[in-house]
Design a protein around this motif. Structure first.
Motif, PDB file in Angstrom:
ATOM      1  N   SER A  24      -3.118 -28.641  -1.488  1.00  0.00           N
ATOM      2  CA  SER A  24      -2.834 -27.219  -1.660  1.00  0.00           C
ATOM      3  C   SER A  24      -3.569 -26.387  -0.613  1.00  0.00           C
ATOM      4  N   ILE A  25      -2.867 -25.448  -0.021  1.00  0.00           N
ATOM      5  CA  ILE A  25      -3.456 -24.562   0.988  1.00  0.00           C
ATOM      6  C   ILE A  25      -4.196 -23.410   0.323  1.00  0.00           C
ATOM      7  N   SER A  26      -5.149 -22.850   1.031  1.00  0.00           N
ATOM      8  CA  SER A  26      -5.798 -21.616   0.593  1.00  0.00           C
ATOM      9  C   SER A  26      -4.933 -20.426   0.993  1.00  0.00           C
ATOM     10  N   ARG A  27      -5.238 -19.287   0.433  1.00  0.00           N
ATOM     11  CA  ARG A  27      -4.492 -18.072   0.754  1.00  0.00           C
ATOM     12  C   ARG A  27      -4.640 -17.735   2.238  1.00  0.00           C
ATOM     13  N   PRO A  28      -3.533 -17.496   2.935  1.00  0.00           N
ATOM     14  CA  PRO A  28      -3.627 -17.065   4.335  1.00  0.00           C
ATOM     15  C   PRO A  28      -4.094 -15.614   4.406  1.00  0.00           C
ATOM     16  N   ALA A  29      -4.524 -15.186   5.573  1.00  0.00           N
ATOM     17  CA  ALA A  29      -4.869 -13.775   5.755  1.00  0.00           C
ATOM     18  C   ALA A  29      -3.598 -12.940   5.564  1.00  0.00           C
ATOM     19  N   ILE A  30      -3.730 -11.832   4.838  1.00  0.00           N
ATOM     20  CA  ILE A  30      -2.594 -10.959   4.533  1.00  0.00           C
ATOM     21  C   ILE A  30      -2.983  -9.528   4.875  1.00  0.00           C
ATOM     22  N   ASP A  31      -2.104  -8.831   5.587  1.00  0.00           N
ATOM     23  CA  ASP A  31      -2.395  -7.453   5.986  1.00  0.00           C
ATOM     24  C   ASP A  31      -1.274  -6.542   5.488  1.00  0.00           C
ATOM     25  N   PHE A  32      -1.503  -5.909   4.341  1.00  0.00           N
ATOM     26  CA  PHE A  32      -0.503  -4.998   3.798  1.00  0.00           C
ATOM     27  C   PHE A  32      -0.397  -3.728   4.626  1.00  0.00           C
ATOM     28  N   ASP A  33      -1.501  -3.277   5.175  1.00  0.00           N
ATOM     29  CA  ASP A  33      -1.474  -2.041   5.960  1.00  0.00           C
ATOM     30  C   ASP A  33      -0.562  -2.193   7.175  1.00  0.00           C
ATOM     31  N   ALA A  34      -0.819  -3.204   7.990  1.00  0.00           N
ATOM     32  CA  ALA A  34      -0.014  -3.423   9.194  1.00  0.00           C
ATOM     33  C   ALA A  34       1.407  -3.835   8.847  1.00  0.00           C
ATOM     34  N   GLY A  35       1.548  -4.683   7.811  1.00  0.00           N
ATOM     35  CA  GLY A  35       2.875  -5.169   7.435  1.00  0.00           C
ATOM     36  C   GLY A  35       3.790  -4.064   6.982  1.00  0.00           C
ATOM     37  N   PHE A  36       3.317  -3.230   6.076  1.00  0.00           N
ATOM     38  CA  PHE A  36       4.179  -2.162   5.572  1.00  0.00           C
ATOM     39  C   PHE A  36       4.388  -1.063   6.608  1.00  0.00           C
ATOM     40  N   LYS A  37       3.429  -0.869   7.484  1.00  0.00           N
ATOM     41  CA  LYS A  37       3.625   0.115   8.549  1.00  0.00           C
ATOM     42  C   LYS A  37       4.771  -0.314   9.454  1.00  0.00           C
TER      43      LYS A  37
ATOM     44  N   ALA B 205       7.107  -2.519   8.633  1.00  0.00           N
ATOM     45  CA  ALA B 205       8.332  -2.567   7.836  1.00  0.00           C
ATOM     46  C   ALA B 205       8.941  -1.181   7.697  1.00  0.00           C
ATOM     47  N   ALA B 206       8.088  -0.183   7.476  1.00  0.00           N
ATOM     48  CA  ALA B 206       8.579   1.195   7.362  1.00  0.00           C
ATOM     49  C   ALA B 206       9.231   1.647   8.661  1.00  0.00           C
ATOM     50  N   GLN B 207       8.611   1.283   9.777  1.00  0.00           N
ATOM     51  CA  GLN B 207       9.173   1.639  11.084  1.00  0.00           C
ATOM     52  C   GLN B 207      10.530   0.977  11.281  1.00  0.00           C
ATOM     53  N   ALA B 208      10.632  -0.302  10.924  1.00  0.00           N
ATOM     54  CA  ALA B 208      11.892  -1.031  11.088  1.00  0.00           C
ATOM     55  C   ALA B 208      12.995  -0.449  10.210  1.00  0.00           C
ATOM     56  N   ALA B 209      12.617   0.065   9.032  1.00  0.00           N
ATOM     57  CA  ALA B 209      13.603   0.599   8.098  1.00  0.00           C
ATOM     58  C   ALA B 209      13.848   2.089   8.283  1.00  0.00           C
ATOM     59  N   GLY B 210      13.085   2.717   9.187  1.00  0.00           N
ATOM     60  CA  GLY B 210      13.244   4.151   9.392  1.00  0.00           C
ATOM     61  C   GLY B 210      12.653   4.992   8.279  1.00  0.00           C
ATOM     62  N   LEU B 211      11.677   4.444   7.548  1.00  0.00           N
ATOM     63  CA  LEU B 211      10.998   5.194   6.498  1.00  0.00           C
ATOM     64  C   LEU B 211       9.859   5.998   7.107  1.00  0.00           C
TER      65      LEU B 211
ATOM     66  N   ALA C  52       6.394   7.210   8.442  1.00  0.00           N
ATOM     67  CA  ALA C  52       5.314   6.382   8.993  1.00  0.00           C
ATOM     68  C   ALA C  52       4.148   6.240   8.030  1.00  0.00           C
ATOM     69  N   ASP C  53       3.979   7.226   7.145  1.00  0.00           N
ATOM     70  CA  ASP C  53       2.868   7.174   6.199  1.00  0.00           C
ATOM     71  C   ASP C  53       3.279   6.581   4.848  1.00  0.00           C
TER      72      ASP C  53
END
Length: 297
Positions: free
Chosen positions: A128-141, A143-149, A151-152
């Motif tokens: 079993s692997i350990s949890r990888p590094a996860i960045d919600f701040d960068a990811g959703f930023k 994703a929002a840009q890609a979807a045209g949502l 920026a904040d």
């Protein structure tokens, strides 16, 4: 039906259902899937095994569990559940829910996703692997840009925001499980994947239906997320649908035969890494990439 009369995408979708029903995928078609998509090819050209696919799923479940737990409790999963070499998680906070029912929906979803993490860790055992590094701040930023949502956009802000953030994961999770099911060999693994796919689909239906009832603002945002996913996954085929189609509610994204769309691991990786490029092994929600054999778009 003559197999020559249906498309590759339709054939794989149909076989996903067969796989979930516990049937056997024809070896020749399974090999074709591996050759044309790269699925089934691991280190040094060796075919991947069921454990590799479950490891890939565990990476996704870590992210889902972290998202929902942070939205409902302000905290992520415990050190015990994260593993010995767990990566850091950036972002997330407890949401300000307005509707008691939606908080309860998200709390139950968080419990489910944490249970999935524990199931995979128990099933994979020492590998079993350990949890990888996860960045919600960068990811959703991104994703929002890609979807045209905006920026904040903050997916942890309130009821609608949490549901939109969850929709990003749940729809992708369903297509990922549907696409992986025919590649599993062990009967018990197929049964487990079928059961987890069903739970993810329940989550998805909840999020999509609740968002639809929130009105036009939610429709537009959810459909923008769907369009962005469809564009970024790297294939010309339709593999996504918004929550409002042709002026009506659409809480079941599916083929004309009402079969769930499928995605290969590489297509899923393009979405969570937020890149349309092949050969990418990190980015988006996973700044250091996923753990395991299946980690490159």
């Amino acid at each position: 039906m003559d197999a020559l009369r249906i498309s590759r995408r339709q054939s794989i979708a149909g076989l996903s259902v067969a796989g979930l029903a516990g049937l056997l995928i024809p070896p020749a078609l399974a090999q074709q899937k591996r050759e044309t998509t790269g699925v089934g090819i691991g280190k040094k050209g060796a075919a991947i095994d069921d454990e590799d696919i479950f490891t890939f799923a565990l990476n996704l479940e870590y992210m889902e569990a972290e998202f929902y737990l942070r939205a409902t409790t302000g905290k992520g999963i415990s050190d015990t559940d994260a593993g010995m070499d767990a990566g850091r998680v950036v972002g997330g906070h407890e949401a300000q829910f307005k509707e008691k029912a939606i908080r309860e929906f998200i709390e139950e979803t968080a419990e489910n996703e944490l249970a999935h993490v524990r199931f995979y860790r128990k099933t994979l055992g020492r590998s079993s692997i350990s949890r990888p590094a996860i960045d919600f701040d960068a990811g959703f930023k991104a994703a929002a840009q890609a979807a045209g949502l905006p920026a904040d956009f903050d997916p942890f802000a309130d009821d609608m925001s949490v549901l939109l953030g969850g929709m990003l994961f749940e729809d992708v999770g369903v297509t990922a499980y549907a696409g992986a099911a025919p590649l599993l060999k062990k009967k018990e693994f197929v049964e487990a994947a079928a059961g987890i796919l069903a739970v993810e689909a329940y989550h998805m239906g909840m999020a999509r239906s609740q968002l639809y009832m929130m009105g036009e603002k939610a429709w537009d945002a959810a459909n923008a997320i769907s369009d962005a996913r469809d564009k970024i996954d790297g294939t010309p085929e339709k593999e996504d649908e918004g929550i409002r189609v042709d002026g009506k509610a659409n809480f079941v994204p599916s083929t004309p035969d009402a079969i769930a769309f499928t995605r290969t691991p590489q297509e899923v990786l393009r979405i969570v890494y937020l890149t349309e490029k092949a050969g990418v092994s990190k980015g988006g929600f996973y700044p250091n990439g996923m753990n395991g054999e299946l980690k490159t778009t």
